[in-house]
Design an enzyme around this catalytic site. Structure first.
Site, PDB file in Angstrom:
ATOM      1  N   HIS A 461      -4.998   0.441   6.443  1.00 22.61           N
ATOM      2  CA  HIS A 461      -6.217   0.679   5.671  1.00 22.61           C
ATOM      3  C   HIS A 461      -5.936   1.608   4.494  1.00 22.61           C
ATOM      4  O   HIS A 461      -6.271   1.288   3.341  1.00 22.61           O
ATOM      5  CB  HIS A 461      -7.278   1.295   6.588  1.00 22.61           C
ATOM      6  CG  HIS A 461      -8.558   1.644   5.903  1.00 22.61           C
ATOM      7  ND1 HIS A 461      -9.688   0.869   5.992  1.00 22.61           N
ATOM      8  CD2 HIS A 461      -8.901   2.701   5.106  1.00 22.61           C
ATOM      9  CE1 HIS A 461     -10.665   1.417   5.280  1.00 22.61           C
ATOM     10  NE2 HIS A 461     -10.212   2.539   4.736  1.00 22.61           N
ATOM     11  N   GLU A 462      -5.331   2.745   4.775  1.00 19.00           N
ATOM     12  CA  GLU A 462      -5.071   3.713   3.704  1.00 19.00           C
ATOM     13  C   GLU A 462      -4.062   3.160   2.703  1.00 19.00           C
ATOM     14  O   GLU A 462      -4.144   3.447   1.502  1.00 19.00           O
ATOM     15  CB  GLU A 462      -4.587   5.043   4.283  1.00 19.00           C
ATOM     16  CG  GLU A 462      -5.604   5.746   5.179  1.00 19.00           C
ATOM     17  CD  GLU A 462      -6.962   5.953   4.521  1.00 19.00           C
ATOM     18  OE1 GLU A 462      -7.026   6.049   3.280  1.00 19.00           O
ATOM     19  OE2 GLU A 462      -7.972   6.002   5.258  1.00 19.00           O
ATOM     20  N   HIS A 465      -5.844   1.168   0.113  1.00 20.61           N
ATOM     21  CA  HIS A 465      -6.331   2.027  -0.969  1.00 20.61           C
ATOM     22  C   HIS A 465      -5.193   2.348  -1.939  1.00 20.61           C
ATOM     23  O   HIS A 465      -5.376   2.347  -3.163  1.00 20.61           O
ATOM     24  CB  HIS A 465      -6.866   3.350  -0.406  1.00 20.61           C
ATOM     25  CG  HIS A 465      -8.237   3.275   0.185  1.00 20.61           C
ATOM     26  ND1 HIS A 465      -9.317   2.733  -0.482  1.00 20.61           N
ATOM     27  CD2 HIS A 465      -8.720   3.712   1.386  1.00 20.61           C
ATOM     28  CE1 HIS A 465     -10.396   2.835   0.268  1.00 20.61           C
ATOM     29  NE2 HIS A 465     -10.064   3.417   1.407  1.00 20.61           N
ATOM     30  N   HIS A 468      -4.507  -0.349  -4.371  1.00 19.03           N
ATOM     31  CA  HIS A 468      -5.542  -0.379  -5.408  1.00 19.03           C
ATOM     32  C   HIS A 468      -5.165   0.596  -6.537  1.00 19.03           C
ATOM     33  O   HIS A 468      -5.385   0.296  -7.723  1.00 19.03           O
ATOM     34  CB  HIS A 468      -6.881   0.013  -4.782  1.00 19.03           C
ATOM     35  CG  HIS A 468      -8.077  -0.477  -5.530  1.00 19.03           C
ATOM     36  ND1 HIS A 468      -9.369  -0.245  -5.098  1.00 19.03           N
ATOM     37  CD2 HIS A 468      -8.220  -1.171  -6.696  1.00 19.03           C
ATOM     38  CE1 HIS A 468     -10.232  -0.786  -5.940  1.00 19.03           C
ATOM     39  NE2 HIS A 468      -9.559  -1.343  -6.920  1.00 19.03           N
TER      40      HIS A 468
END
Length: 670
Positions: A461-462, A465, A468
């Site tokens: 998940h991190e 990010h 991105h």
């Protein structure tokens, strides 16, 4: 200059020289940076030339860089490696930074220049990104009260200063409660715990200078303890400490802070002309209105609660069979859910965890990024703020893309949770700069470090990010990376979680910590079959938190947030054996700052899109379909906030999704 925060950073990739920075450097560096930032802003505001996009908007984009550098370093160490001096600095800096923000948005001459450009925007021949930056700048000034005057302007400044103080206090109180509690275990208390929990408890004890193993309030330690400990009395003690963080009375109690925060937010919204803080906050998000948020949450709440109620009956029967009478309690749920998972799916996390080595899961995240986007990761030696940190240079086709830093282990100086931040964002103006991105997690230490499946999902998940940030390809830093609507920012991160569940990824990287053997196919299949196990519980605890957050910010602020919390939970029929994922006194998403206030729903709003987005890969050539990967990078990951979030998703997918894919993915459709 002698202050390393202010001089040239002659380090690899111009990384902050953490090896030369001392706590005593921060206060004078901030003072110098604020003085310089004010001078830069005044030079723009007082420019005798007529306003143009370059001499006003681009000049603002180029201003404040020294302040940004100082704060990026400070808030990195304050969050991930705090100490009493840094906490004192945080308390000192918060009102000063709020005062600077209020001063900036109160510059009438500057706002007049921005207004002039906004009124003439059709004549300026701007690029699409420039038009977006102008709109966001104009909107930001208005939402920060630039159009106010007199008493209203002064009051808004005072509110913002006080909110900054309250957010800092909330965070530090929570950290103090988390660091100040532990449960010492005798050898007999370890009975029934798997080896990885015992190793984690011993390591936590050593970190605290104790000879006995301990359970701390780090999620990576307390959650598996609640899952595996057969000692109901110890589970109850640990759970009570976990849910009472921020509500223990005394100096670290957060309940009055929450009440004052909500009152000040409501007053802020009224000053700016909004009916409620929720109306104010959601105006800039994809959801737009509180009603749209509530509709989404209630569409999910009903099937989630039905499933949770059915699960509670099964777990209660299991508990009674063990000879424990009475009702299922919150400190029982994880223990009996784990026993049920072992029985129904023949899946034991203790059997699974040796296959989820931290280093191999990092490799897996990198390998997926390589197959999807052509990124390569090479370990590099750069100054870092803690020995636990490590760094990689990210390249593509031999060209530098970014620096990625991982800080994975729990420690008493680190706030709880997991997060991604950019010490430097990607930009091409005023000069080209590659991002420096950090993932911070709270995994239990070990040799080797082993993850739960939930930990591994957090890592992916991190890293979503981080992608991105790393793949951002815009001109202006203000719209780079994760500078997007709050209910869009979780799309890339939650989408990337899906690649952890790709069988070929687990087959390659889920290797046993002792034998090196790949995860057996039968175990792999059990993992995939159990992906939606206990999803009623997980969805209920999340949606309840999101509904309480929304209720806090709609209408008049509650004088007693705990009473409002109780009323909301009663109204929706919260199951007795499930608590909110984040009760009010520890709801840092909402009270440590404005980030997720009225916005905790955004994880689910993004999940609606991430389920649909991954389905587009499955409908094409599979999880590594090159065309879909190019579309994801082109329309979402590279674009940051340079266009409207809904427009970006439509460009990627062609249509907006409903909740069906989300409910199906969570196993809540029956």
């Amino acid at each position: 200059m002698t202050n390393p925060l202010l001089g040239e950073w002659n380090t690899p990739f111009a990384i902050a020289p953490f090896d030369r920075i001392e706590d005593a450097d921060f206060a004078p560096a901030l003072e110098t940076a604020l003085t310089l930032a004010r001078a830069e802003v005044l030079a723009i505001a007082e420019d005798p030339e007529a306003p143009t996009f370059p001499n006003t908007i681009e000049a603002l984009e180029a201003s404040g860089k020294t302040l940004d550098r100082v704060l990026s370093v400070f808030f990195t160490v304050a969050g991930a490696d705090s100490n009493p001096e840094r906490q004192a600095l945080q308390r000192d800096f918060a009102p000063r930074l709020a005062a600077y923000s209020s001063w900036l948005f109160a510059q009438k001459a500057l706002f007049a220049r921005i207004e002039t450009l906004w009124d003439r925007r059709e004549e300026l021949e701007l690029t699409a990104e420039q038009a977006r930056v102008l709109m966001l700048t104009h909107r930001s000034f208005k939402r920060h009260g630039a159009a106010l005057g007199g008493e209203a302007e002064a009051r808004l400044g005072a509110i913002m200063a006080r909110l900054a103080e309250l957010g800092t206090a909330f965070t530090q109180n929570l950290l103090a409660d988390e660091a100040g509690w532990h449960l010492e275990l005798a050898e007999a208390d370890l009975e029934g715990l798997p080896d990885f929990v015992i190793r984690g408890a011993r390591e936590a004890g050593r970190e605290k200078g104790l000879e006995r193993p301990v359970i701390t309030l780090s999620r990576s330690l307390i959650v598996p303890f609640l899952q595996f400990s057969p000692r109901r009395d110890l589970r109850e003690r640990a759970f009570a400490a976990w849910v009472s963080r921020g509500a223990n009375g005394g100096e670290t109690d957060n309940r009055e802070i929450a009440a004052e925060t909500l009152a000040l937010r409501a007053e802020r919204a009224k000053l700016l002309g909004y009916d409620s803080f929720a109306d104010f906050k959601l105006e800039t998000e994809m959801a737009k209105t509180p009603g749209a948020v509530r509709d989404l949450l209630m569409q999910v709440w009903a099937p989630a609660k039905r499933q949770a109620d059915r699960d509670a009956e099964v777990l209660t029967a299991m508990m009674h069979k063990d000879g424990v009478n009475g009702d299922l309690a919150p400190w029982d749920w994880r223990y009996y859910a784990e026993k049920r998972r072992q029985a129904e799916h023949d899946l034991d996390e203790a059997e699974l965890k040796p296959y989820l080595q931290l280093d191999r899961m990092i490799e897996a995240a990198f390998a997926c990024a390589n197959r999807l986007f052509g990124l390569e990761f090479k370990p590099v030696q750069v100054p870092l703020y803690h020995p636990d940190c490590r760094a990689w240079e990210v390249t593509r086709d031999g060209a530098h893309v970014a620096v990625f830093i991982g800080d994975y282990f729990a420690r008493g100086s680190k706030r709880s949770g997991a997060w991604c931040s950019a010490m430097r964002g990607q930009a091409k103006f005023p000069e080209k700069q590659g991002p420096v991105v950090i993932n911070v997690c709270n995994f239990a230490k070990g040799d080797p470090a082993l993850l739960s499946y939930d930990d591994a999902r957090t890592l992916f998940h991190e890293f979503g990010h981080a992608l991105h940030q790393m793949l951002s390809d815009v001109t202006y830093e203000s719209v780079s990376g994760t500078s997007v609507a709050r209910d869009f920012v979780e799309l890339p991160s939650q989408l990337y979680e899906h690649w952890l569940e790709v069988p070929e990824v687990l087959a390659e990287f889920a290797t046993h910590s002792e034998t090196g053997a790949p995860m057996p196919q039968a175990l792999l299949q059990k993992v995939l079959d159990a992906a939606s196990f206990d999803m009623g519980f997980q969805t209920v605890e999340y949606v309840a938190s999101a509904l309480v957050d929304l209720s806090f910010h709609e209408g008049a602020p509650p004088a007693d947030p705990m009473a409002r919390q109780a009323a909301v939970l009663d109204e929706i029929g919260m199951p007795e054996a499930i608590t909110m994922r984040h009760a009010t006194p520890q709801f840092a998403h909402v009270f440590a700052g404005d980030g997720y206030s009225s916005g905790y729903y955004s994880y689910m709003w993004s999940e609606v899109m991430d389920a649909d987005a991954f389905a587009s890969f499955e409908e094409a050539g599979g999880p590594f379909d090159p065309e879909r990967a190019r579309a994801l990078e082109q329309h979402i990951l590279s674009r940051g906030g340079s266009a409207d979030a809904e427009a970006l998703y439509l460009a990627f997918r062609g249509q907006m999704p409903g909740v069906e894919a989300l409910l199906k993915g969570r196993g809540l459709t029956a």
